[in-house]
Scaffold this motif. Sequence first.
Motif, PDB file in Angstrom:
ATOM      1  N   PHE A 198       0.837  -1.206   0.000  1.00 55.06           N
ATOM      2  CA  PHE A 198       0.000   0.000   0.000  1.00 55.06           C
ATOM      3  C   PHE A 198       0.871   1.255   0.000  1.00 55.06           C
ATOM      4  CE2 PHE A 198      -3.829  -2.218   2.204  1.00 55.06           C
ATOM      5  CZ  PHE A 198      -4.325  -2.599   0.978  1.00 55.06           C
ATOM      6  N   SER A 199       1.915   1.255   0.813  1.00 55.10           N
ATOM      7  CA  SER A 199       2.795   2.423   0.900  1.00 55.10           C
ATOM      8  C   SER A 199       3.474   2.682  -0.446  1.00 55.10           C
ATOM      9  CB  SER A 199       3.842   2.202   1.992  1.00 55.10           C
ATOM     10  OG  SER A 199       4.764   3.267   2.027  1.00 55.10           O
ATOM     11  N   THR A 200       3.932   1.626  -1.113  1.00 56.99           N
ATOM     12  CA  THR A 200       4.575   1.763  -2.426  1.00 56.99           C
ATOM     13  C   THR A 200       3.609   2.355  -3.445  1.00 56.99           C
ATOM     14  OG1 THR A 200       5.986  -0.142  -1.918  1.00 56.99           O
ATOM     15  CG2 THR A 200       5.833   0.528  -4.229  1.00 56.99           C
ATOM     16  N   LEU A 201       2.333   2.026  -3.325  1.00 58.13           N
ATOM     17  CA  LEU A 201       1.306   2.538  -4.234  1.00 58.13           C
ATOM     18  C   LEU A 201       0.850   3.952  -3.868  1.00 58.13           C
ATOM     19  CD1 LEU A 201      -0.843  -0.700  -4.565  1.00 58.13           C
ATOM     20  CD2 LEU A 201       0.413   0.409  -6.420  1.00 58.13           C
ATOM     21  N   GLY A 202       1.416   4.505  -2.798  1.00 53.24           N
ATOM     22  CA  GLY A 202       1.022   5.850  -2.390  1.00 53.24           C
ATOM     23  C   GLY A 202      -0.252   5.892  -1.576  1.00 53.24           C
ATOM     24  N   ILE A 203      -0.687   4.729  -1.059  1.00 45.70           N
ATOM     25  CA  ILE A 203      -1.871   4.665  -0.205  1.00 45.70           C
ATOM     26  C   ILE A 203      -1.416   4.850   1.239  1.00 45.70           C
ATOM     27  CG2 ILE A 203      -3.794   3.217   0.571  1.00 45.70           C
ATOM     28  CD1 ILE A 203      -3.610   1.727  -2.111  1.00 45.70           C
ATOM     29  N   THR A 204      -1.859   5.915   1.881  1.00 43.00           N
ATOM     30  CA  THR A 204      -1.432   6.202   3.254  1.00 43.00           C
ATOM     31  C   THR A 204      -2.063   5.216   4.224  1.00 43.00           C
ATOM     32  OG1 THR A 204      -3.278   7.693   3.717  1.00 43.00           O
ATOM     33  CG2 THR A 204      -1.316   8.654   2.673  1.00 43.00           C
ATOM     34  N   GLU A 205      -1.515   5.193   5.452  1.00 42.08           N
ATOM     35  CA  GLU A 205      -2.083   4.304   6.476  1.00 42.08           C
ATOM     36  C   GLU A 205      -3.547   4.631   6.725  1.00 42.08           C
ATOM     37  OE1 GLU A 205       0.006   3.690  10.126  1.00 42.08           O
ATOM     38  OE2 GLU A 205       1.970   3.813   9.159  1.00 42.08           O
ATOM     39  N   GLU A 206      -3.857   5.939   6.742  1.00 35.56           N
ATOM     40  CA  GLU A 206      -5.250   6.345   6.981  1.00 35.56           C
ATOM     41  C   GLU A 206      -6.158   5.870   5.848  1.00 35.56           C
ATOM     42  OE1 GLU A 206      -2.613   8.332   7.058  1.00 35.56           O
ATOM     43  OE2 GLU A 206      -2.454   8.643   9.238  1.00 35.56           O
ATOM     44  N   GLN A 207      -5.710   6.040   4.586  1.00 37.02           N
ATOM     45  CA  GLN A 207      -6.502   5.575   3.452  1.00 37.02           C
ATOM     46  C   GLN A 207      -6.654   4.061   3.457  1.00 37.02           C
ATOM     47  OE1 GLN A 207      -3.984   7.345   0.446  1.00 37.02           O
ATOM     48  NE2 GLN A 207      -5.465   8.979  -0.006  1.00 37.02           N
ATOM     49  N   ALA A 208      -5.574   3.373   3.803  1.00 38.48           N
ATOM     50  CA  ALA A 208      -5.636   1.914   3.846  1.00 38.48           C
ATOM     51  C   ALA A 208      -6.633   1.438   4.890  1.00 38.48           C
ATOM     52  CB  ALA A 208      -4.247   1.344   4.134  1.00 38.48           C
ATOM     53  N   GLN A 209      -6.614   2.077   6.067  1.00 32.08           N
ATOM     54  CA  GLN A 209      -7.556   1.690   7.115  1.00 32.08           C
ATOM     55  C   GLN A 209      -8.994   2.005   6.705  1.00 32.08           C
ATOM     56  OE1 GLN A 209      -7.406  -0.030   9.894  1.00 32.08           O
ATOM     57  NE2 GLN A 209      -5.215  -0.427   9.604  1.00 32.08           N
ATOM     58  N   GLU A 210      -9.172   3.161   6.039  1.00 32.23           N
ATOM     59  CA  GLU A 210     -10.516   3.552   5.632  1.00 32.23           C
ATOM     60  C   GLU A 210     -11.086   2.599   4.593  1.00 32.23           C
ATOM     61  OE1 GLU A 210     -12.864   7.221   3.407  1.00 32.23           O
ATOM     62  OE2 GLU A 210     -10.712   7.361   3.780  1.00 32.23           O
ATOM     63  N   LYS A 211     -10.258   2.231   3.602  1.00 33.94           N
ATOM     64  CA  LYS A 211     -10.746   1.418   2.496  1.00 33.94           C
ATOM     65  C   LYS A 211     -10.679  -0.081   2.776  1.00 33.94           C
ATOM     66  CE  LYS A 211     -11.312   4.887  -0.450  1.00 33.94           C
ATOM     67  NZ  LYS A 211     -12.625   5.242  -1.026  1.00 33.94           N
ATOM     68  N   PHE A 212      -9.586  -0.514   3.464  1.00 37.15           N
ATOM     69  CA  PHE A 212      -9.342  -1.955   3.605  1.00 37.15           C
ATOM     70  C   PHE A 212      -9.114  -2.369   5.050  1.00 37.15           C
ATOM     71  CE2 PHE A 212      -7.280  -0.519  -0.416  1.00 37.15           C
ATOM     72  CZ  PHE A 212      -8.167  -1.114  -1.311  1.00 37.15           C
ATOM     73  N   GLY A 213      -9.589  -1.566   6.000  1.00 35.28           N
ATOM     74  CA  GLY A 213      -9.341  -1.857   7.402  1.00 35.28           C
ATOM     75  C   GLY A 213      -9.790  -3.241   7.810  1.00 35.28           C
ATOM     76  N   PHE A 214     -10.922  -3.687   7.266  1.00 32.22           N
ATOM     77  CA  PHE A 214     -11.455  -5.005   7.632  1.00 32.22           C
ATOM     78  C   PHE A 214     -10.507  -6.122   7.197  1.00 32.22           C
ATOM     79  CE2 PHE A 214     -13.179  -3.489   3.647  1.00 32.22           C
ATOM     80  CZ  PHE A 214     -12.981  -4.548   2.769  1.00 32.22           C
ATOM     81  N   LEU A 215      -9.855  -5.956   6.044  1.00 29.12           N
ATOM     82  CA  LEU A 215      -8.910  -6.967   5.579  1.00 29.12           C
ATOM     83  C   LEU A 215      -7.632  -6.927   6.406  1.00 29.12           C
ATOM     84  CD1 LEU A 215      -8.003  -9.143   3.538  1.00 29.12           C
ATOM     85  CD2 LEU A 215      -7.115  -7.290   2.117  1.00 29.12           C
ATOM     86  N   LEU A 216      -7.092  -5.724   6.635  1.00 26.58           N
ATOM     87  CA  LEU A 216      -5.866  -5.606   7.424  1.00 26.58           C
ATOM     88  C   LEU A 216      -6.070  -6.151   8.831  1.00 26.58           C
ATOM     89  CD1 LEU A 216      -4.731  -2.034   6.297  1.00 26.58           C
ATOM     90  CD2 LEU A 216      -3.797  -4.233   5.556  1.00 26.58           C
TER      91      LEU A 216
END
Length: 437
Positions: A351-369
């Motif tokens: 996610f970080s390599t793709l430019g997706i921030t931790e906040e964006q990752a949690q918002e969009k994919f928090g359930f998976l993480l």
Amino acid sequence: VVRKTLDELGFLELETPFLIRSTPEGARDYVVPSRVNHGSFFALPQSPQLFKQLFMVSGFDRYFQIVRCFRDEDLRAERQPEFTQVDVEMSFCSEEDVQGIMEQVVARVWKELKGLTLTPPFQRISYDEAISRFGVDAPDLRYGLELKDLTELVKTSELKVFQDALARQGVVKAINLSGVGELSRKDLDELGEFVKIYGAKGLAWVRMKEDRSWQAPIAKFFSAELQASLNQRLEMQPGDVAVFVADKPQVVHAALGNLRKHVARQRGLLPKDTFRFCWVTDFPLFEWDEENRRLNSAHHPFTSTRFSDRNKLKDDPLAVKASAYDLVLNGVEVGGGSIRIHDSVLQSEVFSTLGITEEQAQEKFGFLLSALQYGAPPHGGIALGVDRLMMLLCGTDSIRDVIAFPKTQKQLDLMLNAPAPLDAAQLAELAIRTVTD
């Protein structure tokens, strides 16, 4: 046949929702407004990807579903905005395990529907080899006409087009069009126009005479010794015609790869009732988006890296290979899959390599993480395109021929006259206002 085969192999058929959350990767989503929650929207699934990974975390170790998917993308002969796929996921598997299961499924389909015996394992070709030899990542193996790299050989030529391309770190490749029949000057001019569709500036060509010398406008720029070396590399025989493109690698591959398919169709080189399957492997994990100046996932952001490439994520992401694989039949991709990321740390790094921030990752994919943090088995899967498989089984060039009520290339249903505007009352109920261009 698919259901019966997967059932016998211990797979459970499990359903997943159609009204889901929009995610930022992949094609555009079709969105559905919520009447109950104004200003919020569902999305129709492009695939059940996240759900089937959650099934693996939950302990359902062999899942499949014959499922409808939706993608808002420009249409081609083998694409529709809604389509059907055989979706499969397995725990504790390798790439070879997934490929072996799919080979059993496909072999049984061909045996029961066509009466033909396929002989797995299918040929494996790396992505780099497919691009180098065939110009495309979905090669048609039913005929020759392979691309030959002449970059090193032509460095001593005096042809300005070649030298200019080499000066810009380009490549020079050619195809010997042996066995396609007589090619007139008009035919060659038409092929020159064809490659311009793919960004090439044109096409150079040579015809070998009986004395093995060249008959061509460019012959004077090549010494007799260089002509002989190129003849040997291209396996030229008297009467053969070779065509050359010099440009950036992606332009050369797209131009000659598609010209190869065009000539094969045009010249009747495609044998009937011949089915050549292969697996294309070792895809890049990322692609560079020139327009937006950013990296995108070549497959999807849940695809695992090759184990040996994980340490390249930060410093050289475009060199990272994915544990991804496509099933290709007669030059058409009919399935794609990968081994998934089952480690939350690696998923965060991607996610970080793709430019997706931790906040964006949690918002969009928090359930998976969150699910991955509880411990996920190594897992992987694939999706087979039912419509594309039916198209090839039925011997047609368009999936519209095997779909009831298909959409047009402009995503229109001409029978229902859809999509259509909503009336004012419906829009008000959904708290939506439309704008006109």
